[in-house]
Design an enzyme around this catalytic site. Structure first.
Site, short mmCIF file in Angstrom:
data_model
loop_
_atom_site.label_atom_id
_atom_site.label_comp_id
_atom_site.label_asym_id
_atom_site.label_seq_id
_atom_site.Cartn_x
_atom_site.Cartn_y
_atom_site.Cartn_z
N HIS A 61 -2.54 1.22 7.00
CA HIS A 61 -2.92 0.99 5.58
C HIS A 61 -2.99 2.58 5.00
O HIS A 61 -3.37 3.46 5.75
CB HIS A 61 -4.06 0.30 5.38
CG HIS A 61 -4.59 -0.01 3.99
ND1 HIS A 61 -3.84 -0.79 3.23
CD2 HIS A 61 -5.55 0.30 3.16
CE1 HIS A 61 -4.32 -1.06 2.05
NE2 HIS A 61 -5.41 -0.19 1.76
N CYS A 102 0.80 -1.29 -0.15
CA CYS A 102 -0.10 0.12 0.05
C CYS A 102 0.82 1.25 -0.07
O CYS A 102 0.57 2.11 -0.84
CB CYS A 102 -1.01 0.00 0.91
SG CYS A 102 -0.28 0.09 2.97
N HIS A 151 -5.72 1.89 -4.31
CA HIS A 151 -4.92 1.07 -3.28
C HIS A 151 -4.31 -0.15 -3.65
O HIS A 151 -5.06 -0.83 -4.42
CB HIS A 151 -5.44 1.34 -1.76
CG HIS A 151 -6.67 0.37 -1.70
ND1 HIS A 151 -6.94 -0.08 -0.41
CD2 HIS A 151 -7.49 -0.14 -2.52
CE1 HIS A 151 -7.98 -0.92 -0.75
NE2 HIS A 151 -8.44 -1.05 -1.84
#
Length: 366
Positions: free
Chosen positions: A328, A280, A340
């Site tokens: 994240h 990510c 993402h």
């Protein structure tokens, strides 16, 4: 094959953006036939004398279990990435200090040689110090000239000895700092290996669970994941959070978005920064690097170090940080969507910005 993959990715992007563009859009839950775990229903009664089989877990229970495993793997990935970054910096610092130490040693050798030359010159003068030689001269002019040279010589000697002392102190400081950096380097290597093991253990446990599912069960599990994400996104949109978020992307923000969306369809790879796979924060950091702005490598460092903005003031190109541990990150595209790299086993994709628990928003080019 590549053409079909690109076409499928393009269709995914168009559909996702269309779905996410309308604030307050409700997301349909899977039909009863799709959501019901028929393959996991209670088994028929066992034959007399046969020990009963333990009841199977529901798909929803499995979904939550997998979500927890992958969340822990993602958190460990961030810890690994941070340790790796620190290791790189410490290695570079150790190299710099080693070069400084070598340079300092060469300088000390030169200063000692000059001091030795001064001592040898004094010895050749009969072993008398310069001031004694001046007193013994009968020529007034020589005496006056000698006084000037003597003062210059004294200053040069003092300067030489002072520089020698400073260089020796610097050398000692460099050595101590190099030792400290080496200790930190080894500690971060230990952290890296611990995080690596944690990642592999969590992913292996998740893959083992998924491998035990039938194909139809895996398909229903994916629909349950989508349903949970849609419900979270619907609630987020219904809160009215996007009503004030009308900002437009900066030039660098548009460049970062162009890079990130060009990676759609590429697989998640923990610790990866492209070009074939990304985690990510690898995706977001590389996207902003491509836009001409270097940002921290990990989502936790992005959250800690980048300027924060109120979610109602966010604009395309901003980074949305997720979960309480900032483990994240996704890049905001506008209209309630992010791009993402979700987790192991998934590809870079577009998703609802509110489909996960938002911690906050940061702006790399504020």
């Amino acid at each position: 094959m590549n053409r079909r993959r690109c076409a499928a990715a393009a269709i995914t992007v168009v559909c996702a953006v269309t779905l996410l563009a309308v604030p307050g859009t409700a997301f349909a839950a899977p039909t009863a036939s799709a959501a019901a775990p028929s393959a996991l229903s209670a088994p028929s009664a066992p034959e007399p004398g046969t020990p009963p089989n333990p009841p199977k877990k529901s798909l929803e229970t499995i979904r939550l279990e997998l979500e927890g495993l992958y969340a822990r793997a993602t958190s460990a990935t961030d810890a690994y990435n941070l340790a790796e970054e620190q290791t790189k910096k410490q290695s570079a610092e150790i190299v710099r200090l080693a070069q400084a130490i070598v340079k300092g040693q060469d300088r000390i050798a030169d200063l000692k040689a000059r001091a030795g030359a001064t001592a040898r010159a004094q010895y050749r003068g009969g072993g008398l110090p310069p001031e004694a030689q001046l007193v013994l001269t009968d020529d007034p002019q020589l005496f006056l000239d000698g006084i000037g040279r003597f003062r210059q010589g004294q200053k040069a000697t003092r300067d030489l000895m002072a520089e020698l002392s400073r260089t020796q102190d610097d050398l000692e400081a460099y050595s101590q700092e190099a030792s400290a950096q080496w200790t930190k380097l080894e500690a971060n290597r230990v952290k890296q290996e611990k995080a690596r093991k944690e990642i592999n253990d969590q992913i292996a446990a998740a893959e083992k669970i998924e491998a035990q599912l039938e194909k139809a069960e895996r398909e229903r599990l994916l629909k349950l994941e989508q349903q949970a994400a849609y419900q979270a996104q619907s609630s987020w949109l219904a809160s009215g959070v996007l009503k004030a978020a009308k900002g437009k992307a900066s030039a660098k923000g548009r460049a970062a978005i162009a890079f990130a969306t060009a990676q759609i369809g590429k697989p998640y790879g923990w610790g990866d920064e492209g070009p074939d796979s990304y985690d990510c924060s690898g995706l977001t950091s590389q996207a902003w690097t491509a836009a001409g702005r270097t940002i921290p490598r990990t989502s936790q460092e992005q959250w800690r170090l980048l300027p924060r903005v109120d979610i109602r003031n966010m604009r395309p190109g901003d980074l949305i940080i997720y979960h309480s541990d900032a483990s994240h990150v996704g890049m905001y595209l506008g209209d309630g969507a992010i791009v993402h790299a979700p987790r192991p086993g998934r590809n870079v994709t577009i998703a609802g910005a509110g489909s996960m628990k938002i911690l906050g928003v940061v702006r790399p080019d504020k």
